[in-house]
Design a protein around this motif. Sequence first.
Motif, PDB file in Angstrom:
ATOM      1  N   ASN A 102       0.822  -1.204   0.000  1.00  0.00           N
ATOM      2  CA  ASN A 102       0.000   0.000   0.000  1.00  0.00           C
ATOM      3  C   ASN A 102       0.862   1.263   0.000  1.00  0.00           C
ATOM      4  OD1 ASN A 102      -2.666   0.963  -0.126  1.00  0.00           O
ATOM      5  ND2 ASN A 102      -2.673   1.448   2.058  1.00  0.00           N
TER       6      ASN A 102
ATOM      7  N   ASP B 218      -0.730  -2.355  -6.348  1.00  0.00           N
ATOM      8  CA  ASP B 218      -2.123  -2.666  -6.033  1.00  0.00           C
ATOM      9  C   ASP B 218      -2.383  -4.165  -6.167  1.00  0.00           C
ATOM     10  OD1 ASP B 218      -4.990  -1.569  -5.654  1.00  0.00           O
ATOM     11  OD2 ASP B 218      -5.177  -2.812  -7.451  1.00  0.00           O
TER      12      ASP B 218
ATOM     13  N   GLU C 121      -6.914  -0.872 -14.975  1.00  0.00           N
ATOM     14  CA  GLU C 121      -6.327  -0.274 -13.783  1.00  0.00           C
ATOM     15  C   GLU C 121      -5.148   0.640 -14.118  1.00  0.00           C
ATOM     16  OE1 GLU C 121      -7.145  -1.131  -9.949  1.00  0.00           O
ATOM     17  OE2 GLU C 121      -8.754  -0.671 -11.356  1.00  0.00           O
TER      18      GLU C 121
ATOM     19  N   SER D 196      -7.803   4.913  -3.279  1.00  0.00           N
ATOM     20  CA  SER D 196      -7.563   3.471  -3.170  1.00  0.00           C
ATOM     21  C   SER D 196      -6.640   3.158  -2.000  1.00  0.00           C
ATOM     22  CB  SER D 196      -6.955   2.930  -4.471  1.00  0.00           C
ATOM     23  OG  SER D 196      -7.894   2.965  -5.522  1.00  0.00           O
TER      24      SER D 196
ATOM     25  N   GLU E 142      -8.674   3.292   1.141  1.00  0.00           N
ATOM     26  CA  GLU E 142      -9.552   2.118   1.228  1.00  0.00           C
ATOM     27  C   GLU E 142      -8.760   0.880   1.631  1.00  0.00           C
ATOM     28  OE1 GLU E 142     -12.459   4.054  -2.176  1.00  0.00           O
ATOM     29  OE2 GLU E 142     -11.056   2.444  -2.702  1.00  0.00           O
ATOM     30  N   HIS E 143      -7.547   0.749   1.116  1.00  0.00           N
ATOM     31  CA  HIS E 143      -6.683  -0.365   1.515  1.00  0.00           C
ATOM     32  C   HIS E 143      -6.357  -0.299   3.005  1.00  0.00           C
ATOM     33  CE1 HIS E 143      -4.890  -1.265  -2.753  1.00  0.00           C
ATOM     34  NE2 HIS E 143      -6.192  -1.474  -2.678  1.00  0.00           N
TER      35      HIS E 143
ATOM     36  N   ASN F 269     -13.833  -0.733  -2.085  1.00  0.00           N
ATOM     37  CA  ASN F 269     -12.619  -0.439  -2.843  1.00  0.00           C
ATOM     38  C   ASN F 269     -12.843  -0.651  -4.340  1.00  0.00           C
ATOM     39  OD1 ASN F 269      -9.466  -2.060  -3.368  1.00  0.00           O
ATOM     40  ND2 ASN F 269      -9.809   0.130  -3.362  1.00  0.00           N
ATOM     41  N   TRP F 270     -13.452  -1.780  -4.686  1.00  0.00           N
ATOM     42  CA  TRP F 270     -13.698  -2.073  -6.099  1.00  0.00           C
ATOM     43  C   TRP F 270     -14.780  -1.172  -6.680  1.00  0.00           C
ATOM     44  CZ3 TRP F 270     -10.574  -4.395  -9.235  1.00  0.00           C
ATOM     45  CH2 TRP F 270      -9.632  -5.298  -8.719  1.00  0.00           C
TER      46      TRP F 270
ATOM     47  N   SER G  26     -13.223   2.204  -7.191  1.00  0.00           N
ATOM     48  CA  SER G  26     -12.323   2.187  -8.347  1.00  0.00           C
ATOM     49  C   SER G  26     -13.108   2.234  -9.650  1.00  0.00           C
ATOM     50  CB  SER G  26     -11.438   0.937  -8.316  1.00  0.00           C
ATOM     51  OG  SER G  26     -10.557   0.973  -7.214  1.00  0.00           O
TER      52      SER G  26
END
Length: 223
Positions: free
Chosen positions: A119, A138, A169, A182, A185-186, A208-209, A212
């Motif tokens: 991260n 990622d 991505e 992101s 979120e991680h 997260n997804w 994104s």
Amino acid sequence: MPIPVQAKQISHSTMREEVYHTILEWIMAGELRPEEKLVDTDLAENLGVSRTPVREALRRLADKGLVETSASRWTRVTKISVKEAELIYPIIWQLEDLAIEMALPRITDADMDKMEQSNLELEQAITNGDPVLAYQADARFHETFIDLSHNSHLFGILEDLKIKHRRLEVHYFGGSGFALNSVNEHTEIIKAIKDQDLKQAQKMIRLNWKGSLKRLMEVTCSG
């Protein structure tokens, strides 16, 4: 058709696979751009091989939806499609939801350190404007807990889906001013895992997804 400068001569022992993976890597990294024409003779000459393994590679890439042809008149890299992302991303977050459920009892402090390091590398790559390194960091973050699911079938399905996902991505990390979300979120995913809170970890993986996907759509529409 400009060929990436780092093209190297390929040994005959692994010719077919190396040709395929070399061209795949160029497409994934954006060195061969969407809608760019692909000329098999140029690719073959640059890679130091005959046209046969190049044509085989292009057929395999067409099967993956990364290359398209028109009645033997031209072959080109396919466009980046938000509609494709809308189909792929929900499948990925559902499968990662399952992966974290299987992996959570096995995740160690060392695994958490790997996720935190990935991260951090993601944040640095985004800040430095390097979308390929950002994608790689990622991917390492997510692969840490996917690998710990110890489910080869799940891993195989995700690996195949993420061939297409990777190009999306790289595009996302290269064009979104909000990509640093992101990282945040991680951080929340890591916190939930440390707390052994499965439901929260699954919730944050989905967010997260979904985040994104939303940000990718914004990048594509504004591009």
